[in-house]
Design an enzyme around this catalytic site. Sequence first.
Site, mmCIF file in Angstrom:
data_model
loop_
_atom_site.group_PDB
_atom_site.id
_atom_site.type_symbol
_atom_site.label_atom_id
_atom_site.label_comp_id
_atom_site.label_asym_id
_atom_site.label_seq_id
_atom_site.Cartn_x
_atom_site.Cartn_y
_atom_site.Cartn_z
ATOM 1 N N TYR A 15 0.734 -1.283 0.069
ATOM 2 C CA TYR A 15 -0.046 0.133 -0.143
ATOM 3 C C TYR A 15 1.031 1.215 0.046
ATOM 4 O O TYR A 15 0.438 2.277 0.818
ATOM 5 C CB TYR A 15 -0.850 -0.130 1.236
ATOM 6 N N TYR A 143 -14.270 -4.388 3.514
ATOM 7 C CA TYR A 143 -13.100 -4.869 3.079
ATOM 8 C C TYR A 143 -12.829 -6.254 3.253
ATOM 9 O O TYR A 143 -13.142 -6.743 4.497
ATOM 10 C CB TYR A 143 -12.073 -3.828 3.592
ATOM 11 N N ASP A 237 -17.178 -12.804 7.727
ATOM 12 C CA ASP A 237 -15.645 -12.805 7.802
ATOM 13 C C ASP A 237 -15.080 -12.089 8.998
ATOM 14 O O ASP A 237 -15.309 -11.136 9.436
ATOM 15 C CB ASP A 237 -15.208 -11.538 6.786
ATOM 16 N N LYS A 266 -5.510 -13.586 11.045
ATOM 17 C CA LYS A 266 -4.982 -12.658 11.629
ATOM 18 C C LYS A 266 -4.407 -13.174 13.132
ATOM 19 O O LYS A 266 -3.487 -13.660 13.468
ATOM 20 C CB LYS A 266 -5.883 -11.282 11.863
HETATM 21 N N1 PLP Z 1 -10.932 -9.735 5.692
HETATM 22 C C1 PLP Z 1 -10.856 -8.647 6.748
HETATM 23 C C2 PLP Z 1 -12.076 -8.359 7.580
HETATM 24 C C3 PLP Z 1 -9.607 -8.108 6.790
HETATM 25 O O1 PLP Z 1 -9.551 -7.235 7.761
HETATM 26 C C4 PLP Z 1 -8.525 -8.619 5.880
HETATM 27 C C5 PLP Z 1 -7.295 -7.901 6.230
HETATM 28 O O2 PLP Z 1 -7.188 -6.884 6.897
HETATM 29 C C6 PLP Z 1 -8.449 -9.458 5.043
HETATM 30 C C7 PLP Z 1 -9.964 -10.177 4.998
HETATM 31 C C8 PLP Z 1 -7.540 -9.943 4.448
HETATM 32 O O3 PLP Z 1 -6.515 -10.621 5.016
HETATM 33 P P1 PLP Z 1 -4.832 -10.876 4.688
HETATM 34 O O4 PLP Z 1 -4.454 -9.500 4.654
HETATM 35 O O5 PLP Z 1 -4.392 -11.744 5.674
HETATM 36 O O6 PLP Z 1 -5.071 -11.310 3.283
#
Ligand code: PLP
Length: 423
Positions: A15, A143, A237, A266
């Site tokens: 980024y 996101y 998610d 995470k």
């Molecule tokens: N889903 C959510 C809600 C996220 O906050 C993130 C990353 O910030 C992702 C998916 C993507 O995860 P990664 O960065 O491990 O690919």
Amino acid sequence: MPTDDPSAAPLWRPYTQMKHAAPPLEAVRTHGSRIVLADGRALVDGIASWWTAVHGYNHPHIAAAVSEQLGTMPHVMFGGLTHAPAERLARRLAGLLPGDLNHVFFTDSGSVAVEVALKMAVQLWLNRGEAGRTRILAFRGGYHGDTVGAMSVCDPEEGMHRRFGAFLPSQLFSDLPRTEAEAATLDGILARHRTELAAVIVEPLVQGAGGMRMHPPEVLATIARLARRHGLPLIVDEIFTGFGRTGTLFACEQAGIVPDILCLSKALTGGTMALAATIATGEVFSAFWSDDPGAALMHGPTFMANPLACAAADASLDLFAREPRLEQARAIGTRLAEGFEPLRGRPGIADIRTLGAIGVVQFAEPPDLATLKARLVERGVWVRPFGDVVYLTPALTIGRDDLDHLIESVVSVSTGVASHRAI
Ligand code: PLP
């Protein structure tokens, strides 16, 4: 210093506009809530390394589990083989998740966990003989990651992937149903597009990277109810929210819902190793249980279920079981709310909000992020403001003094930045 010579930048950073970016700080060591830099400074980490290090850095219990696994079997392919760390972790996760979310597919990043969830949803319908259900309903402000399928369900207008519209699968978007009118609109969209939809996807209780926007559990419950009414699988998610961040182990518990598919990553390994999981209910799994080899889930990342990562995650779950992480998350939330309160209504500050161990300051206008960040680093604080927000999501184990230092620093620097902009 920024340079005009692209060949001087072998490392492509996330980024980041490489031409203008200041050189990144070099981290050499971590411990507790601290990141130690090459020049000897130690920064208090306000965001737990992108929300992963829930137990703080270098937790000895996780380190010991990973070391032991390293000496036995650091990695082995998962195709055709299995191993105790993955088997044990899958059982433990299934035991902790609500309902019958019992079927765990491991991957190695959050984005890929989302890809697998989308693929599962589409293939579920293919396996049931409905080939036309290839679209996903997602929410504005959301996101879900940076890979192609995940990008396609991020906010298409405000999100960071908006320039890719022509490249991405065409999905459907709705506002979160915060009001009855919005719920009726969502109901209408689902009814109209039912035969082309494969699933609904949502970040529960807080849309993280899309702006740290929070919604009450009732909104999540409404989404679950409407998805069910239209016979659509719900993908939740929990990559940001999972493992205590919102004050419960999983955010969906607060709405009393059981999604059909749930994504984790995470904090899954306590921030130690890359690991993710896409977890499905018995009903979803049974759509793949067939005499037809073509009905199998055709996915299998090389490093899926990496034993070191599974051992780290297993040790992280031990810590959740034996230490008061959820109480710590709630206590952090209380302190964040008290600490940020003086900013409410100040010139240039649009909002302050908290949920679990998440505290957010939203500016009336996007501040100069580089200046904001630099001032916080001067005070020994590591955060990553974006857009119009600066937020804290510290380790759940952070000490009171460090937490107070984070809060005071954010309040003081935000006040300066906001009043400067408000003049
Ligand atoms: N889903 C959510 C809600 C996220 O906050 C993130 C990353 O910030 C992702 C998916 C993507 O995860 P990664 O960065 O491990 O690919």
